[in-house]
Design a protein around this motif. Structure first.
Motif, PDB file in Angstrom:
ATOM      1  N   LEU A  99      39.601  50.459  27.765  1.00 45.10           N
ATOM      2  CA  LEU A  99      40.077  51.485  28.687  1.00 45.10           C
ATOM      3  C   LEU A  99      41.555  51.277  29.002  1.00 45.10           C
ATOM      4  N   LEU A 100      41.981  50.012  29.090  1.00 46.98           N
ATOM      5  CA  LEU A 100      43.407  49.748  29.293  1.00 46.98           C
ATOM      6  C   LEU A 100      44.231  50.286  28.136  1.00 46.98           C
ATOM      7  N   ASP A 101      43.762  50.060  26.907  1.00 47.54           N
ATOM      8  CA  ASP A 101      44.486  50.544  25.726  1.00 47.54           C
ATOM      9  C   ASP A 101      44.535  52.074  25.690  1.00 47.54           C
ATOM     10  N   LEU A 102      43.444  52.707  26.142  1.00 47.84           N
ATOM     11  CA  LEU A 102      43.314  54.159  26.014  1.00 47.84           C
ATOM     12  C   LEU A 102      43.524  54.892  27.335  1.00 47.84           C
ATOM     13  N   PHE A 103      44.124  54.228  28.308  1.00 42.19           N
ATOM     14  CA  PHE A 103      44.166  54.797  29.662  1.00 42.19           C
ATOM     15  C   PHE A 103      44.791  56.191  29.674  1.00 42.19           C
ATOM     16  N   SER A 104      45.974  56.335  29.110  1.00 41.89           N
ATOM     17  CA  SER A 104      46.653  57.641  29.134  1.00 41.89           C
ATOM     18  C   SER A 104      45.892  58.674  28.308  1.00 41.89           C
ATOM     19  N   VAL A 105      45.293  58.225  27.194  1.00 39.11           N
ATOM     20  CA  VAL A 105      44.532  59.142  26.345  1.00 39.11           C
ATOM     21  C   VAL A 105      43.279  59.625  27.070  1.00 39.11           C
ATOM     22  N   VAL A 106      42.562  58.684  27.709  1.00 39.90           N
ATOM     23  CA  VAL A 106      41.354  59.049  28.453  1.00 39.90           C
ATOM     24  C   VAL A 106      41.687  60.016  29.588  1.00 39.90           C
ATOM     25  N   HIS A 107      42.787  59.757  30.294  1.00 36.29           N
ATOM     26  CA  HIS A 107      43.182  60.637  31.407  1.00 36.29           C
ATOM     27  C   HIS A 107      43.508  62.034  30.906  1.00 36.29           C
ATOM     28  N   GLU A 108      44.134  62.118  29.743  1.00 41.77           N
ATOM     29  CA  GLU A 108      44.480  63.439  29.183  1.00 41.77           C
ATOM     30  C   GLU A 108      43.234  64.212  28.784  1.00 41.77           C
ATOM     31  N   VAL A 109      42.289  63.543  28.124  1.00 44.43           N
ATOM     32  CA  VAL A 109      41.062  64.220  27.686  1.00 44.43           C
ATOM     33  C   VAL A 109      40.216  64.637  28.881  1.00 44.43           C
ATOM     34  N   LEU A 110      40.118  63.768  29.898  1.00 37.50           N
ATOM     35  CA  LEU A 110      39.374  64.141  31.099  1.00 37.50           C
ATOM     36  C   LEU A 110      40.021  65.340  31.796  1.00 37.50           C
ATOM     37  N   GLY A 111      41.369  65.392  31.811  1.00 40.39           N
ATOM     38  CA  GLY A 111      42.059  66.534  32.397  1.00 40.39           C
ATOM     39  C   GLY A 111      41.740  67.828  31.682  1.00 40.39           C
ATOM     40  N   LYS A 112      41.610  67.765  30.361  1.00 37.14           N
ATOM     41  CA  LYS A 112      41.246  68.959  29.594  1.00 37.14           C
ATOM     42  C   LYS A 112      39.821  69.407  29.915  1.00 37.14           C
ATOM     43  N   LEU A 113      38.932  68.420  30.109  1.00 37.00           N
ATOM     44  CA  LEU A 113      37.550  68.761  30.441  1.00 37.00           C
ATOM     45  C   LEU A 113      37.455  69.404  31.820  1.00 37.00           C
ATOM     46  N   VAL A 114      38.291  68.939  32.763  1.00 38.69           N
ATOM     47  CA  VAL A 114      38.294  69.527  34.104  1.00 38.69           C
ATOM     48  C   VAL A 114      38.707  70.994  34.042  1.00 38.69           C
ATOM     49  N   GLU A 115      39.668  71.291  33.173  1.00 32.73           N
ATOM     50  CA  GLU A 115      40.171  72.656  33.075  1.00 32.73           C
ATOM     51  C   GLU A 115      39.312  73.540  32.184  1.00 32.73           C
ATOM     52  N   CYS A 116      38.812  72.963  31.063  1.00 32.83           N
ATOM     53  CA  CYS A 116      38.162  73.802  30.045  1.00 32.83           C
ATOM     54  C   CYS A 116      36.756  73.324  29.686  1.00 32.83           C
ATOM     55  N   GLY A 117      36.096  72.605  30.587  1.00 35.51           N
ATOM     56  CA  GLY A 117      34.749  72.130  30.303  1.00 35.51           C
ATOM     57  C   GLY A 117      33.775  73.272  30.091  1.00 35.51           C
TER      58      GLY A 117
END
Length: 350
Positions: free
Chosen positions: A266-284
């Motif tokens: 999760l540390l390695d992918l922190f920014s990537v995970v946050h970006e994908v979760l943001g997309k799900l919040v908007e376009c889930g």
């Protein structure tokens, strides 16, 4: 080949399952398909077929490598002795299996052995049991058993270890040390409320992104694009094995190092995970998924979550060194005690 006894039908009364690889000295004329768990026969073994199956294709390859073989096989063989039927293929496989078995029996003799059983995750993150080969070995010769904490393995009444103890009372069961460390770590983390809540939030983040193949693909796609940008800007180094695309790790109570890998990834992918979760919040696709994504996104961006994430990455990194050392075959109980003492000193220094 007539001096080799045919393979007995049905399981041997004293046969047990062991993960033993065939010895490299065994005669293996066409054993490659069997060794690689490939089928001998093909879907279409006719003369006009473009792929006649592993068995016949290997014969054709051998004929290409040797003129002597080419003169006596396939179309050059007599019509009554081609030896390519399904029955002949099975008989050859049985002969090879007997040769390997006899070689293993000769090497083992009356020596003691133990049984190790475990499962592994495949590329789809599904647990798969190791394929077991059956050999004629005596249960009475088992000198010990070691499994993880699963009840069907360690159960005192109906577990696998109890069944072996009925036939061999000296085959004592010892819980895997690496699994013991993992269980102790999980138990200790549950006693600290903030850490317990952290792992609950971490589990939610992982489940939201890995429970769907589409979301998992999106996570890998975004990360791949980010790595390409970092390489182009010169911020990361390139080389063999560097910048591998992997995914988040699920938390498993009996899977050693799973908590450490989950935190570090999760540390390695922190920014990537946050970006994908943001997309799900908007376009889930629905309110349920959008709500879970929003809850996970808010949790991972809180100060307490980020602080514990970095802290556990250091703490679990120290304990993971012990976990890896416990899996070395050459360690005994005294070395294990010394390693535990060393890990305690490192944690106290931290």
């Amino acid at each position: 080949m007539s001096d080799v006894e045919p393979l007995p039908q049905g399981p041997h009364p004293q046969a047990e399952s062991l993960t033993v690889e065939p010895t490299p000295n065994a005669q293996s004329f066409d054993a490659a398909p069997a060794k690689q768990a490939c089928a001998f026969r093909g879907h279409d073994e006719s003369v006009n077929s473009k792929n006649q199956g592993n068995f016949i294709e290997l014969i054709k390859h051998s004929a290409e490598c040797s003129k002597e073989i080419a003169q006596v096989v396939l179309e050059n063989a007599p019509s009554y002795a081609k030896y390519t039927s399904s029955d002949i293929q099975k008989e050859l496989l049985n002969i090879l299996a007997n040769k390997v078995r006899n070689k293993i029996r000769k090497e083992l003799g009356d020596g003691k052995f133990c049984i190790l059983v475990d499962k592994a995750l495949d590329e789809c993150d599904k647990e798969q049991m190791v394929i077991l080969l059956r050999y004629d070995l005596l249960v009475e010769n088992i000198s010990g058993q070691g499994y993880d904490g699963a009840s069907n393995m360690r159960g005192a009444w109906n577990g696998l270890q109890a069944l072996f103890l009925k036939d061999c009372p000296y085959a004592y069961y010892i819980h895997c040390f690496a699994h013991q460390r993992q269980l102790a770590l999980v138990g200790a983390s549950n006693d600290v409320l903030d850490v317990c809540l952290f792992f609950s939030a971490l589990g939610l983040i992982v489940n939201v992104l890995t429970s769907s193949a589409k979301r998992l693909s999106e996570l890998k796609y975004v990360w791949e694009a980010e790595i390409i940008d970092l390489i182009a800007s010169g911020e990361v180094q390139t080389g063999t094995g560097a910048n591998q695309i992997h995914t988040l790790q699920r938390l498993r109570a009996t899977r050693w190092s799973s908590h450490f890998r989950s935190v570090s990834r999760l540390l390695d992918l922190f920014s990537v995970v946050h970006e994908v979760l943001g997309k799900l919040v908007e376009c889930g696709p629905n309110n349920s998924i959008r709500g879970e994504a929003k809850c996970a996104c808010e949790s991972m961006t809180s100060f307490k979550f980020v602080f514990i994430l970095h802290l556990l990455n250091q703490v679990l990194g120290v304990s993971d060194l012990l976990c890896q050392a416990l899996q070395v075959k050459s360690h005994d109980i005294l070395n294990t005690v010394h390693l535990v003492s060393t890990m305690k000193k490192l944690l106290q220094r931290l």
